[in-house]
Design a protein around this motif. Sequence first.
Motif, PDB file in Angstrom:
ATOM      1  N   HIS A  82     105.908   2.215  53.365  1.00 14.90           N
ATOM      2  CA  HIS A  82     106.977   3.133  52.965  1.00 14.90           C
ATOM      3  C   HIS A  82     108.217   3.014  53.846  1.00 14.90           C
ATOM      4  O   HIS A  82     109.239   3.652  53.561  1.00 14.90           O
ATOM      5  CB  HIS A  82     106.475   4.586  52.981  1.00 14.90           C
ATOM      6  N   GLN A  83     108.164   2.190  54.895  1.00 14.01           N
ATOM      7  CA  GLN A  83     109.347   2.032  55.758  1.00 14.01           C
ATOM      8  C   GLN A  83     110.459   1.347  54.969  1.00 14.01           C
ATOM      9  O   GLN A  83     110.195   0.396  54.213  1.00 14.01           O
ATOM     10  CB  GLN A  83     109.005   1.189  56.986  1.00 14.01           C
ATOM     11  N   PRO A  84     111.701   1.789  55.128  1.00 20.31           N
ATOM     12  CA  PRO A  84     112.809   1.183  54.368  1.00 20.31           C
ATOM     13  C   PRO A  84     112.911  -0.320  54.628  1.00 20.31           C
ATOM     14  O   PRO A  84     112.852  -0.762  55.775  1.00 20.31           O
ATOM     15  CB  PRO A  84     114.049   1.904  54.919  1.00 20.31           C
ATOM     16  N   GLY A  85     113.041  -1.055  53.548  1.00 24.78           N
ATOM     17  CA  GLY A  85     113.263  -2.492  53.680  1.00 24.78           C
ATOM     18  C   GLY A  85     112.026  -3.328  53.867  1.00 24.78           C
ATOM     19  O   GLY A  85     112.101  -4.564  53.831  1.00 24.78           O
ATOM     20  N   VAL A  86     110.863  -2.717  54.038  1.00 31.74           N
ATOM     21  CA  VAL A  86     109.646  -3.490  54.305  1.00 31.74           C
ATOM     22  C   VAL A  86     109.077  -4.064  53.010  1.00 31.74           C
ATOM     23  O   VAL A  86     109.011  -3.383  51.995  1.00 31.74           O
ATOM     24  CB  VAL A  86     108.583  -2.607  54.999  1.00 31.74           C
ATOM     25  N   ILE A  87     108.687  -5.316  53.051  1.00 30.52           N
ATOM     26  CA  ILE A  87     107.848  -5.897  52.004  1.00 30.52           C
ATOM     27  C   ILE A  87     106.444  -5.949  52.597  1.00 30.52           C
ATOM     28  O   ILE A  87     106.202  -6.640  53.584  1.00 30.52           O
ATOM     29  CB  ILE A  87     108.302  -7.317  51.604  1.00 30.52           C
ATOM     30  N   PHE A  88     105.518  -5.207  51.991  1.00 29.94           N
ATOM     31  CA  PHE A  88     104.157  -5.085  52.512  1.00 29.94           C
ATOM     32  C   PHE A  88     103.257  -5.992  51.694  1.00 29.94           C
ATOM     33  O   PHE A  88     103.172  -5.863  50.474  1.00 29.94           O
ATOM     34  CB  PHE A  88     103.705  -3.621  52.414  1.00 29.94           C
ATOM     35  N   ASP A 113     107.506  -1.451  48.317  1.00 33.87           N
ATOM     36  CA  ASP A 113     107.443  -2.843  47.874  1.00 33.87           C
ATOM     37  C   ASP A 113     106.152  -3.455  48.416  1.00 33.87           C
ATOM     38  O   ASP A 113     106.125  -4.028  49.506  1.00 33.87           O
ATOM     39  CB  ASP A 113     108.672  -3.616  48.385  1.00 33.87           C
ATOM     40  N   VAL A 114     105.083  -3.312  47.653  1.00 30.20           N
ATOM     41  CA  VAL A 114     103.760  -3.805  48.037  1.00 30.20           C
ATOM     42  C   VAL A 114     103.436  -4.993  47.147  1.00 30.20           C
ATOM     43  O   VAL A 114     103.506  -4.891  45.923  1.00 30.20           O
ATOM     44  CB  VAL A 114     102.686  -2.701  47.851  1.00 30.20           C
ATOM     45  N   ARG A 115     103.088  -6.118  47.762  1.00 31.81           N
ATOM     46  CA  ARG A 115     102.853  -7.337  46.988  1.00 31.81           C
ATOM     47  C   ARG A 115     101.500  -7.945  47.347  1.00 31.81           C
ATOM     48  O   ARG A 115     101.150  -8.048  48.531  1.00 31.81           O
ATOM     49  CB  ARG A 115     103.946  -8.368  47.260  1.00 31.81           C
TER      50      ARG A 115
END
Lengths: 371, 83
Positions: A82-88, A113-115
């Motif tokens: 949920h941190q801004p800008g993170v792609i998890f 952004d969870v991939r």
Amino acid sequence: MKFVDEYRDAELGRAVSAQILSIVEPGRHYKLMEVCGGHTHSIYRYGVDDLLPSNVELVHGPGCPVCVIPMGRVDDGIAIAHQPGVIFTCFGDMLRVPGSHGTLLDAKAQGADVRMVYSPLDALRIARENPERDVVFFAIGFETTAPSTALTLKRARAEGLKNFFCMCNHVTILPPLRALLESPDLRLDGFIGPGHVCTVVGARPLQFIPADYGRPVVVSGFEPLDLLQSIQMILAQLAEGRCEVENQYKRVVPEDGNARALEVMAEVFELRPHFEWRGLGFISQSALKLSEAYADLDAELRYSVPGVRVADPKACQCGEVLKGVIKPWECKVFGSACTPEHAIGTCMVSPECACAAYYNYGRFAREREVV
Amino acid sequence: MSPASSVDAAEHCITCGDEGIPMQVRALAAPGSEAVCLDACGAPQLVALDLLDGVSVGESVLVHAGVAIARAAAPASAAEATA
């Protein structure tokens, strides 16, 4: 298919099954544990246990690195996602593991952004393609997978990438085996050893099991014939009064493991003093974290996470299933409140965990009313 | 070549199942630590070779999470497999 058909030959399977029948003592009950989720999956998928005499019982151990992740660690991962800008990024099954307030899939639905990735190297590629964003890889797995994470971090360092980080949840197989052997709940006669973990660490580290606990171990492949032969080899040891580590999976497992993989792991990781295993509690030196040399790639140092220990739901009996104390169908919520579609505990999330494997392949064979 | 899903059509998780897929090395790719490998169905995948020394074309390797972790030797027959 090469490498597969040879190990699914029905006639040979029947022959090995007959050998097993000729070895076992009538009236003696044998309890053998497989610790690897891949073995559990094969046992149920191919009905290996149906080919065994009724006095040979297979007990499923804590060999699923997804199942043993405690809810608090999932919460920590979701906090980072949920941190801004993170792609998890993470492997597929982690997406459905329940935390206190939902899963990573739920976090994705909420806008994180969870991939899903197939390899940590995929996560590295995402970091290269998105230099303006932080990419975090949620690393899970035993010693089979840890070298892949380690070499990915080495590559990130070599390429000078500043936006790739790892939240490390790698666990090691030997400490929980020792914890199980020390447990008064469990009386086991032998172990089916983890084939692919041993390609990395070798068969030698398992020697403490016969040496200190007097139980035979056979390192096994994953096809049905591999498992049958490994079970036959364990029972032969018991019948002959032998107690040693044998390697049924010689076509892949070298005696001393993979030196390069062990070297890479030693460079990138160090042992945590202790780590919580779902259902097993805290086990000393049973998990890895990034070494000091790689601290700048450690997501847990870069981001603030809750770090809260969360108790399992009251209805959840995953701990007892993971220790082999109860069978999946003996859990009071199995197949009713807890199904693969709506999992209460992690044992129902992963196809290789005992509950999901039994639900998908084994439950129809039993005469039992599912409420 | 697209990466395979970590939960494939048979609902198989690569970490939980400790998946290791035997693949044959078809070509060594730049920058030298990767190879194009074929699985049993002939599908090509890019595989990292950082953990094995001296891998050559035609060899069989065991692949986990996109990385070759061991060499794989095929038996001549099923009977040899259980000898």
